[in-house]
Design a protein around this motif. Structure first.
Motif, PDB file in Angstrom:
ATOM      1  N   ALA A 196       0.842  -1.199   0.000  1.00  0.00           N
ATOM      2  CA  ALA A 196       0.000   0.000   0.000  1.00  0.00           C
ATOM      3  C   ALA A 196       0.876   1.248   0.000  1.00  0.00           C
ATOM      4  O   ALA A 196       1.888   1.314   0.673  1.00  0.00           O
ATOM      5  CB  ALA A 196      -0.913  -0.009   1.219  1.00  0.00           C
ATOM      6  N   GLY A 197       0.480   2.212  -0.772  1.00  0.00           N
ATOM      7  CA  GLY A 197       1.213   3.467  -0.818  1.00  0.00           C
ATOM      8  C   GLY A 197       2.376   3.493  -1.786  1.00  0.00           C
ATOM      9  O   GLY A 197       3.044   4.507  -1.896  1.00  0.00           O
ATOM     10  N   LEU A 198       2.636   2.403  -2.486  1.00  0.00           N
ATOM     11  CA  LEU A 198       3.715   2.410  -3.469  1.00  0.00           C
ATOM     12  C   LEU A 198       3.294   3.219  -4.687  1.00  0.00           C
ATOM     13  O   LEU A 198       2.114   3.273  -5.042  1.00  0.00           O
ATOM     14  CB  LEU A 198       4.083   0.985  -3.883  1.00  0.00           C
ATOM     15  N   LEU A 199       4.251   3.822  -5.347  1.00  0.00           N
ATOM     16  CA  LEU A 199       4.019   4.650  -6.526  1.00  0.00           C
ATOM     17  C   LEU A 199       3.351   3.870  -7.651  1.00  0.00           C
ATOM     18  O   LEU A 199       2.520   4.398  -8.376  1.00  0.00           O
ATOM     19  CB  LEU A 199       5.360   5.215  -7.025  1.00  0.00           C
ATOM     20  N   ALA A 200       3.723   2.618  -7.796  1.00  0.00           N
ATOM     21  CA  ALA A 200       3.230   1.798  -8.897  1.00  0.00           C
ATOM     22  C   ALA A 200       3.161   0.347  -8.442  1.00  0.00           C
ATOM     23  O   ALA A 200       3.776  -0.042  -7.456  1.00  0.00           O
ATOM     24  CB  ALA A 200       4.166   1.910 -10.097  1.00  0.00           C
ATOM     25  N   ASP A 201       2.428  -0.426  -9.193  1.00  0.00           N
ATOM     26  CA  ASP A 201       2.314  -1.857  -8.936  1.00  0.00           C
ATOM     27  C   ASP A 201       3.684  -2.506  -9.189  1.00  0.00           C
ATOM     28  O   ASP A 201       4.237  -2.368 -10.285  1.00  0.00           O
ATOM     29  CB  ASP A 201       1.254  -2.441  -9.864  1.00  0.00           C
ATOM     30  N   PRO A 202       4.229  -3.175  -8.201  1.00  0.00           N
ATOM     31  CA  PRO A 202       5.531  -3.823  -8.402  1.00  0.00           C
ATOM     32  C   PRO A 202       5.558  -4.769  -9.605  1.00  0.00           C
ATOM     33  O   PRO A 202       6.591  -4.876 -10.271  1.00  0.00           O
ATOM     34  CB  PRO A 202       5.758  -4.584  -7.089  1.00  0.00           C
ATOM     35  N   ALA A 203       4.452  -5.417  -9.896  1.00  0.00           N
ATOM     36  CA  ALA A 203       4.419  -6.318 -11.060  1.00  0.00           C
ATOM     37  C   ALA A 203       4.608  -5.537 -12.358  1.00  0.00           C
ATOM     38  O   ALA A 203       5.275  -6.014 -13.284  1.00  0.00           O
ATOM     39  CB  ALA A 203       3.107  -7.096 -11.084  1.00  0.00           C
ATOM     40  N   GLU A 204       4.051  -4.328 -12.426  1.00  0.00           N
ATOM     41  CA  GLU A 204       4.215  -3.495 -13.620  1.00  0.00           C
ATOM     42  C   GLU A 204       5.669  -3.024 -13.744  1.00  0.00           C
ATOM     43  O   GLU A 204       6.251  -3.051 -14.829  1.00  0.00           O
ATOM     44  CB  GLU A 204       3.268  -2.294 -13.551  1.00  0.00           C
ATOM     45  N   VAL A 205       6.259  -2.637 -12.630  1.00  0.00           N
ATOM     46  CA  VAL A 205       7.652  -2.201 -12.642  1.00  0.00           C
ATOM     47  C   VAL A 205       8.553  -3.388 -12.996  1.00  0.00           C
ATOM     48  O   VAL A 205       9.473  -3.253 -13.810  1.00  0.00           O
ATOM     49  CB  VAL A 205       8.047  -1.582 -11.286  1.00  0.00           C
ATOM     50  N   PRO A 247      10.829  13.638  -5.827  1.00  0.00           N
ATOM     51  CA  PRO A 247       9.947  12.827  -4.966  1.00  0.00           C
ATOM     52  C   PRO A 247       9.423  11.571  -5.675  1.00  0.00           C
ATOM     53  O   PRO A 247       9.325  10.507  -5.062  1.00  0.00           O
ATOM     54  CB  PRO A 247       8.807  13.792  -4.612  1.00  0.00           C
ATOM     55  N   LYS A 248       9.103  11.671  -6.961  1.00  0.00           N
ATOM     56  CA  LYS A 248       8.634  10.490  -7.704  1.00  0.00           C
ATOM     57  C   LYS A 248       9.764   9.475  -7.832  1.00  0.00           C
ATOM     58  O   LYS A 248       9.545   8.269  -7.735  1.00  0.00           O
ATOM     59  CB  LYS A 248       8.128  10.874  -9.094  1.00  0.00           C
ATOM     60  N   MET A 249      10.985   9.957  -8.047  1.00  0.00           N
ATOM     61  CA  MET A 249      12.125   9.047  -8.155  1.00  0.00           C
ATOM     62  C   MET A 249      12.328   8.306  -6.830  1.00  0.00           C
ATOM     63  O   MET A 249      12.550   7.097  -6.821  1.00  0.00           O
ATOM     64  CB  MET A 249      13.395   9.806  -8.530  1.00  0.00           C
ATOM     65  N   CYS A 275      12.045   4.265  -6.058  1.00  0.00           N
ATOM     66  CA  CYS A 275      13.078   3.465  -5.395  1.00  0.00           C
ATOM     67  C   CYS A 275      12.471   2.494  -4.384  1.00  0.00           C
ATOM     68  O   CYS A 275      12.956   1.371  -4.222  1.00  0.00           O
ATOM     69  CB  CYS A 275      14.113   4.366  -4.733  1.00  0.00           C
ATOM     70  N   LYS A 276      11.400   2.885  -3.728  1.00  0.00           N
ATOM     71  CA  LYS A 276      10.717   1.986  -2.794  1.00  0.00           C
ATOM     72  C   LYS A 276      10.135   0.789  -3.538  1.00  0.00           C
ATOM     73  O   LYS A 276      10.189  -0.339  -3.065  1.00  0.00           O
ATOM     74  CB  LYS A 276       9.619   2.724  -2.037  1.00  0.00           C
ATOM     75  N   LEU A 291      11.283  -0.340  -6.411  1.00  0.00           N
ATOM     76  CA  LEU A 291      12.426  -1.127  -6.888  1.00  0.00           C
ATOM     77  C   LEU A 291      12.932  -2.069  -5.802  1.00  0.00           C
ATOM     78  O   LEU A 291      13.277  -3.221  -6.086  1.00  0.00           O
ATOM     79  CB  LEU A 291      13.549  -0.203  -7.366  1.00  0.00           C
ATOM     80  N   ALA A 292      12.974  -1.589  -4.578  1.00  0.00           N
ATOM     81  CA  ALA A 292      13.410  -2.441  -3.466  1.00  0.00           C
ATOM     82  C   ALA A 292      12.447  -3.618  -3.302  1.00  0.00           C
ATOM     83  O   ALA A 292      12.876  -4.757  -3.082  1.00  0.00           O
ATOM     84  CB  ALA A 292      13.495  -1.628  -2.178  1.00  0.00           C
ATOM     85  N   PHE A 293      11.166  -3.357  -3.416  1.00  0.00           N
ATOM     86  CA  PHE A 293      10.160  -4.411  -3.312  1.00  0.00           C
ATOM     87  C   PHE A 293      10.349  -5.434  -4.436  1.00  0.00           C
ATOM     88  O   PHE A 293      10.317  -6.646  -4.202  1.00  0.00           O
ATOM     89  CB  PHE A 293       8.761  -3.783  -3.373  1.00  0.00           C
ATOM     90  N   VAL A 294      10.572  -4.951  -5.659  1.00  0.00           N
ATOM     91  CA  VAL A 294      10.783  -5.827  -6.817  1.00  0.00           C
ATOM     92  C   VAL A 294      12.009  -6.714  -6.594  1.00  0.00           C
ATOM     93  O   VAL A 294      11.975  -7.917  -6.861  1.00  0.00           O
ATOM     94  CB  VAL A 294      10.921  -5.002  -8.116  1.00  0.00           C
TER      95      VAL A 294
END
Length: 124
Positions: free
Chosen positions: A6-15, A45-47, A51-52, A54-57
């Protein structure tokens, strides 16, 4: 979506899909290119928010026994990952040198090559 996502910029699967495509093509991708593909303009801020994700991915990739992918996301200026990667990623690889210059570039090329070789001709 789980609480930790929750709160991530984008869906990790999409990234992840963007990064796997980059790895399959044998090319790094800039922060601004990833953000653009996700429908965002580049801002610091978007970058940082990216990064959050990317860490999850990378955490998920490690669980699957796949090479890291965040190292493929680089600055346009010098083709190296930003500070966020160096703080955690360099330690994982036993690297304690500078975040710029020939030694840093060599480390990044070697790590990126693992992702390129792993994903070459492989389906996601």
């Amino acid at each position: 979506m789980s609480d930790e996502r929750a709160g991530l910029l984008a869906d990790p699967a999409e990234v992840r899909a963007i990064l796997v495509a980059s790895a399959r093509a044998g090319e790094a991708i800039s922060y601004s290119q990833v953000l653009e593909l996700l429908g965002h303009h580049f801002t610091r801020p978007k970058m940082r928010a990216l990064c959050k994700v990317l860490a999850f991915v990378d955490d998920e990739a490690e669980e699957r026994g796949e090479p890291e992918l965040a190292v493929l996301v680089v600055r346009q200026s010098d083709g190296l990952p930003g500070q966020g990667w160096w703080i955690g990623g360099a330690k994982k690889h036993g690297y304690s040198g500078g975040w710029e210059g020939p030694k840093a570039a060599k480390l990044i090329r070697n790590i990126q090559r693992r992702a390129f070789e792993f994903w070459a001709g492989r389906e996601p």
